[in-house]
Design a protein around this motif. Sequence first.
Motif, mmCIF file in Angstrom:
data_model
loop_
_atom_site.group_PDB
_atom_site.id
_atom_site.type_symbol
_atom_site.label_atom_id
_atom_site.label_comp_id
_atom_site.label_asym_id
_atom_site.label_seq_id
_atom_site.Cartn_x
_atom_site.Cartn_y
_atom_site.Cartn_z
ATOM 1 N N SER A 70 -22.770 -53.112 -38.679
ATOM 2 C CA SER A 70 -24.109 -52.869 -38.138
ATOM 3 C C SER A 70 -25.157 -52.770 -39.235
ATOM 4 O O SER A 70 -26.328 -53.103 -39.024
ATOM 5 N N ILE A 71 -24.756 -52.335 -40.433
ATOM 6 C CA ILE A 71 -25.675 -52.192 -41.550
ATOM 7 C C ILE A 71 -26.295 -53.535 -41.939
ATOM 8 O O ILE A 71 -27.394 -53.584 -42.518
ATOM 9 N N PHE A 72 -25.637 -54.646 -41.611
ATOM 10 C CA PHE A 72 -26.187 -55.964 -41.941
ATOM 11 C C PHE A 72 -27.533 -56.206 -41.260
ATOM 12 O O PHE A 72 -28.336 -57.011 -41.734
ATOM 13 N N LEU A 73 -27.771 -55.529 -40.144
ATOM 14 C CA LEU A 73 -29.040 -55.707 -39.439
ATOM 15 C C LEU A 73 -30.225 -55.311 -40.306
ATOM 16 O O LEU A 73 -31.331 -55.842 -40.138
ATOM 17 N N ASP A 74 -30.008 -54.388 -41.234
ATOM 18 C CA ASP A 74 -31.106 -53.921 -42.081
ATOM 19 C C ASP A 74 -31.742 -55.073 -42.853
ATOM 20 O O ASP A 74 -32.960 -55.110 -43.055
ATOM 21 N N ILE A 86 -24.413 -46.258 -39.044
ATOM 22 C CA ILE A 86 -24.519 -45.693 -37.684
ATOM 23 C C ILE A 86 -25.958 -45.762 -37.197
ATOM 24 O O ILE A 86 -26.214 -46.096 -36.034
ATOM 25 N N GLN A 87 -26.920 -45.471 -38.076
ATOM 26 C CA GLN A 87 -28.328 -45.562 -37.663
ATOM 27 C C GLN A 87 -28.676 -46.981 -37.228
ATOM 28 O O GLN A 87 -29.333 -47.177 -36.191
ATOM 29 N N CYS A 88 -28.246 -47.983 -37.981
ATOM 30 C CA CYS A 88 -28.531 -49.370 -37.602
ATOM 31 C C CYS A 88 -27.867 -49.728 -36.270
ATOM 32 O O CYS A 88 -28.447 -50.463 -35.465
ATOM 33 N N LEU A 117 -33.871 -49.937 -41.955
ATOM 34 C CA LEU A 117 -33.772 -48.526 -42.314
ATOM 35 C C LEU A 117 -35.077 -47.933 -42.829
ATOM 36 O O LEU A 117 -35.406 -46.787 -42.517
ATOM 37 N N LYS A 118 -35.847 -48.702 -43.616
ATOM 38 C CA LYS A 118 -37.026 -48.136 -44.259
ATOM 39 C C LYS A 118 -38.279 -48.246 -43.406
ATOM 40 O O LYS A 118 -38.948 -47.264 -43.133
ATOM 41 N N ASP A 119 -38.604 -49.477 -42.990
ATOM 42 C CA ASP A 119 -39.868 -49.664 -42.266
ATOM 43 C C ASP A 119 -39.679 -49.784 -40.765
ATOM 44 O O ASP A 119 -40.636 -50.033 -40.033
ATOM 45 N N HIS A 120 -38.435 -49.635 -40.284
ATOM 46 C CA HIS A 120 -38.125 -49.597 -38.846
ATOM 47 C C HIS A 120 -38.612 -50.845 -38.116
ATOM 48 O O HIS A 120 -39.116 -50.776 -36.990
ATOM 49 N N ILE A 121 -38.435 -52.007 -38.756
ATOM 50 C CA ILE A 121 -38.725 -53.272 -38.080
ATOM 51 C C ILE A 121 -37.661 -53.503 -37.022
ATOM 52 O O ILE A 121 -36.482 -53.299 -37.241
#
Length: 538
Positions: free
Chosen positions: A397-401, A449-451, A458-462
């Motif tokens: 899921s982290i790849f979404l960042d 988990i957040q992603c 993660l940073k700018d919540h795009i």
Amino acid sequence: MKTIYYNGTVYTGSLPLVQAFAEEKGKFMFAGSNEEAFRQKEEGDCLIDLNGRFVCCGFNDSHMHMLGFGNALNTAMLGAHTDSLKEVLDCLRNFKESRSLRENAWIMGRGWNQDYFTDEKRMPDRYDLDLVSTEIPVCAVRACGHCLVVNSKALELLGVTSETPQPEGGQIGMEHGEPDGRFFDNAMDMVYDCIPAPDKDDVKAMLLAACRALNAYGVTSCQTDDYCAFRTVPWTMVNEAYQELEREGKLTVRVYEQSNFTSLDSLKAFVEAGNRTGKGSSWFKIGPLKMLGDGALGARTAYLSRPYADDPSTCGIPVFSQEIMDQMIDYANGEGMQVAVHAIGDACLDRVLDAYEKALTACPREDHRHGIVHCQITRPDQLERIARLKLHVYAQSIFLDYDIHMVKERVGEELASTSYSWKTLMENGVTVSNGTDCPVELPDPMACIQCAVTRKTLKDHIGPYLPQQNFTVQEAVDSYTIAGAKASFEENRKGRIAPGMEADFVILSQNPFETDPEKIKDISVEATYVGGCQVYQA
């Protein structure tokens, strides 16, 4: 003697949360209320007040490269310095100046990503790295691990010229008829073969460094592809390094080895030497045959069913022919081995699904748990087929960042609209575990988990990107614990805080069930325990 932890906020693997649990001889023996815990106390037992803190099972990164991570910790960490090409080169220079390099050593770095560059919108080339050194070979690996660039000195050592044949499943970058220093996928092997190999003590030191770093993130188990970390290091040395660390009592992460082989002959030799899925101990165990089906989106080497939307000259690179993939998967399946294949592009996924279907038709197995690693660019027909074949999916899921920034640009609106569809797979009965592909990303479960929950950067919540694919917090935590255990046939040994399970757990600074979803990544790990023993304290 038991250790009773009470007055906590404990997620056991199911809701509601409980207050207490007990551990004895490395196993959980109880989970419930404070009152129930106190009733079990006997003379000599130890009581620990959790002071309301959140506890859950230890995290299980279900696909990463532990040895590669340990090695990366000793190289220039370019991921923190990739805002510009200049910053990348400065980092490499600083690394060179701060280290006493051995004779014949290379300057190594990993983590650059040209999509983040603010000065040059291109990949580095040989001439850029010549600015770091013209006397010492320099190698800088892209964050995805599917592309690297070397300087002119390295090209000289490699003997690569305009006449060098292009390798199958890879590409040597060329510009104006000359090598530009860039190597993609299988072509990278000729670079790695030239770099001095570590010995077993070096390998053990790298694994220990990785263990310490993983424990600090709350990771207590990992499923790791290590045999390809150094092509000149045999799998026997890797296994021996793990087994020696286990005998020395130094392993602090439970390891399930995703056994990477690139030919049928090498796989047969591995199996005929007595290796099968599940062989080993609770600390180091042989897992599936791991195959690398294609490249990555960022490097445009993931194998698509249509040309890249932002580069119609390529569809990406398949690493194996269909014939070889069929042969290797058929052999592994027939020998009772689990299989896990890296597939990012949808054309690669077609090949993998075809190979699985042929193998399971020839030798049916009810509980094979064969899987797809990454499973990113997908079509609806493929999602249905994954469920029908009862495959496991190893998501990141982290790849979404990062990928949110470029997936539509790379693959086009149509393919992007049905990709990264891990929630759909879960709803169709597929077990989806989570991980980071570290060192592609840092092995940070809370960020991952957040992603999974927000589908935003993660940073700018795009974002969110395809919000219907959001995981609930419980689903996201389970993907890092319960589902990871199921991926390795260990759901009856770990992944829950329940009697008889391995006492692997993590204490967090906040309760993720009550945290703003866009701040889950800020939850810190306060302590990590493996087998009831503390292996990390903040």
